[in-house]
Design a protein around this motif. Structure first.
Motif, PDB file in Angstrom:
ATOM      1  N   TRP A  10      28.885  10.307  68.082  1.00  0.00           N
ATOM      2  CA  TRP A  10      27.752  10.455  67.001  1.00  0.00           C
ATOM      3  C   TRP A  10      26.864   9.262  67.176  1.00  0.00           C
ATOM      4  CZ3 TRP A  10      25.290  13.468  64.613  1.00  0.00           C
ATOM      5  CH2 TRP A  10      24.491  13.061  63.145  1.00  0.00           C
ATOM      6  N   LEU A  14      22.863   9.101  67.928  1.00  0.00           N
ATOM      7  CA  LEU A  14      21.815   8.614  66.994  1.00  0.00           C
ATOM      8  C   LEU A  14      21.078   7.525  67.814  1.00  0.00           C
ATOM      9  CD1 LEU A  14      23.664   8.241  63.670  1.00  0.00           C
ATOM     10  CD2 LEU A  14      22.125   9.753  64.047  1.00  0.00           C
ATOM     11  N   ALA A  54      21.429  15.884  63.465  1.00  0.00           N
ATOM     12  CA  ALA A  54      20.925  14.654  62.606  1.00  0.00           C
ATOM     13  C   ALA A  54      20.255  14.927  61.331  1.00  0.00           C
ATOM     14  CB  ALA A  54      19.968  13.608  63.335  1.00  0.00           C
TER      15      ALA A  54
END
Length: 549
Positions: A10, A14, A54
């Motif tokens: 994750w 990002l 996201a």
């Protein structure tokens, strides 16, 4: 993500999103990220797919103030059993949420390693007071709401703050972790633990029991009631019952909570009306027994939110399925408590800038079936009904249907008098030019309202004469009363032709025997101009018109 060992994936994803070159073609780029789940679908490895994940996280986490439901606990409801949450591991099958004001003792009781070291999701939402240095020119107030994730990894406490831009912050010491938590989220907290595993249910039960064992009256301190209602509203009655049995200060905390304001200037009473109106029935019952609660409800009625709605206006935003029982209960409370009555009647004269209407008109529109009870309540105090009618008559967006309902109700009660009715008569006369001159239904409806008002005023004057008939009067007083009655009857003819009066009687449901009796008493002057006496009576001057035949 940490709960399913996907935190590295994750964070790396990002970072890829953050450095996107804003080219559409780049969204098809295949990424190689750490700890990614093997998949035959190459789309799940693209930058575009990461963007979708996201955006879903932003929607879930509540980073944008325009999402109104986020303020009221979207993230926590998302994690309820049967909620919208879904993942590679499955849907949520066990969860619980606790909320309120957390003292150090209460925080220490619920943050145990045994509750936070499972493969589960643990989120905390805090309503906290920002320091001056954190404020900027766009801040509406010093209160803010924010959500973080926490867990215990077996050796350290971990706190993930999505605003920090960094990975989890880790603490070797529980008390250092709790200190950091309080600094960032405050003490007004909602804590949810949830999992897709069936064996997590006993953990949820133990977590809730630990919380319950440390519930005291100060659970309602600061914005405690705001987070309780927003995240666990169904538990408020049992919670208040529990603390009120054990502590004499419980009612005091509850009373203060009803007027404590959050970042949108919404009081605890406002939050109840907005998020859990059914609980107002419970609060009103408490107010009947405890004067301190009644006084705070009274104060909450005149407080305005940042968008201009008073506590009274909020009755118009309650769901129709519960609004009538709530309003009936409130009228009973206002009848019995002088403080609530005074502030309620006062707040009815407020003007709502959003709807461009007075609060009185809004209440009449929403609770027309309870108008008779409302009028009788207002009429408890001399001149209050007249004052509110003057306020309503001056409403720039006065709806004739509202006026029709009010006049109909006044006709059925003993509350009507010249002081109550005259403002509407003047207002209708002033608006006469805005109505079509052709003899259509709308014109008759308009004239019928004027006629009904005049008839009711004349009735009131006649009743005055009858009530004073057996009382010795000075000649001057008797002459004034008789003159007023004659002036009113003359004014009826000044406002209408006799043909219009008959049309109004036949088309608008005006009481025919009463109207015909009145017509027999009406003098038929040679001119339809209003006499000087009429202008002195408070009625509007009327231009000359051709007399009816």
């Amino acid at each position: 993500m940490a709960a399913i060992q996907k935190n590295n994936w994750w964070v790396a994803g990002l970072k890829e999103v953050a450095v996107w070159d804003r080219q559409k073609a780049s969204l098809e780029k295949i990424l190689q990220l750490p700890d990614e789940t093997p998949s035959r679908d190459l789309r799940e490895k693209t930058l575009g797919f990461l963007f979708e994940r996201a955006i879903s996280y932003v929607d879930f986490g509540g980073c944008d103030e325009k999402y109104q439901d986020i303020k009221h606990g979207k993230g926590h409801s998302f994690l309820k059993e049967g909620g919208d949450f879904d993942s590679e591991m499955g849907k949520i099958v066990a969860s619980t949420t606790v909320a309120g004001y957390f003292t150090d003792e209460r925080l220490n009781a619920v943050f145990r390693e045994a509750f936070f070291n499972h493969k589960a999701i643990h989120i905390i939402t805090g309503e906290f007071y920002r320091k001056t240095a954190e404020l900027n020119q766009f801040s509406k107030s010093q209160w803010a709401r924010h959500t973080c994730a926490v867990r215990f990894d077996g050796t350290q406490w971990c706190l993930y703050n999505p605003d920090s831009g960094d990975d989890e912050k880790k603490f070797n010491n529980k008390y250092a972790f709790l200190y950091h938590l309080k600094q960032h989220l405050g003490r007004n907290l909602a804590i949810t633990i949830a999992s897709w595993r069936q064996d997590f249910e006993p953990v949820c039960q133990a977590f809730f029991t630990a919380f319950q064992n440390h519930v005291k009256a100060d659970i309602l301190n600061e914005l405690g009631i705001h987070v309780i209602v927003a995240f666990t509203s169904s538990r408020l009655p049992s919670l208040v019952d529990k603390i009120s049995r054990g502590e004499s200060t419980a009612i005091c905390f509850l009373a203060n909570a009803l007027t404590t304001l959050d970042d949108d200037c919404e009081s605890g009473f406002c939050i109840l009306a907005h998020d859990a109106p059914h609980l107002l029935l419970y609060i009103f019952d408490i107010a009947l027994k405890h004067e301190s609660v009644a006084r705070e409800i009274s104060s909450a009625l005149i407080l305005k939110t940042s968008d201009g709605f008073s506590g009274v206006d909020l009755f118009c935003k309650i769901s129709p399925s519960i609004s009538i029982p709530v309003f009936d209960h409130f009228l009973t409370l206002a009848e019995k408590n002088e403080y609530i009555f005074e502030d309620f009647v006062y707040a009815l004269s407020f003007f709502n800038e959003v709807n461009k209407k007075s609060s009185f008109q809004m209440i009449i529109q929403c609770y027309s079936s309870r108008l008779s009870s409302l009028i009788k309540l207002i009429n408890k105090k001399e001149d209050e009904l007249s004052r509110l009618c003057r306020c309503l008559a001056g409403d720039p967006q006065l709806d004739l249907s509202v006026l029709h309902n009010l006049i109909t109700t006044l006709e059925k009660t003993s509350c009507a008098n010249a002081g109550v009715l005259a403002p509407f008569l003047r207002e209708l006369e002033a608006r006469k030019e805005s109505f079509p001159e052709e003899e259509g239904r709308e014109r008759f409806d308009f004239h019928a309202l004027q006629l009904r008002l005049l008839i009711m005023i004349e009735q009131h004057v006649d009743a005055k004469i009858r009530s004073l008939a057996s009382t010795p009067l000075f000649p001057k007083e008797s002459t004034q009363i008789q003159s007023t009655a004659t002036t009113l009857r003359t004014a009826i003819v000044a406002c209408f032709t006799l043909q219009e009066i008959r049309c109004c009687i036949s088309t608008a449901g005006v009481d025919q025997p009463l109207a015909e009796a009145l017509m027999q008493k009406i003098p038929q002057p040679s001119s339809h101009s209003v006499s000087p006496a009429a202008s002195n009576s408070g009625l509007p001057p009327t231009p000359k018109r051709e007399p009816g035949k």
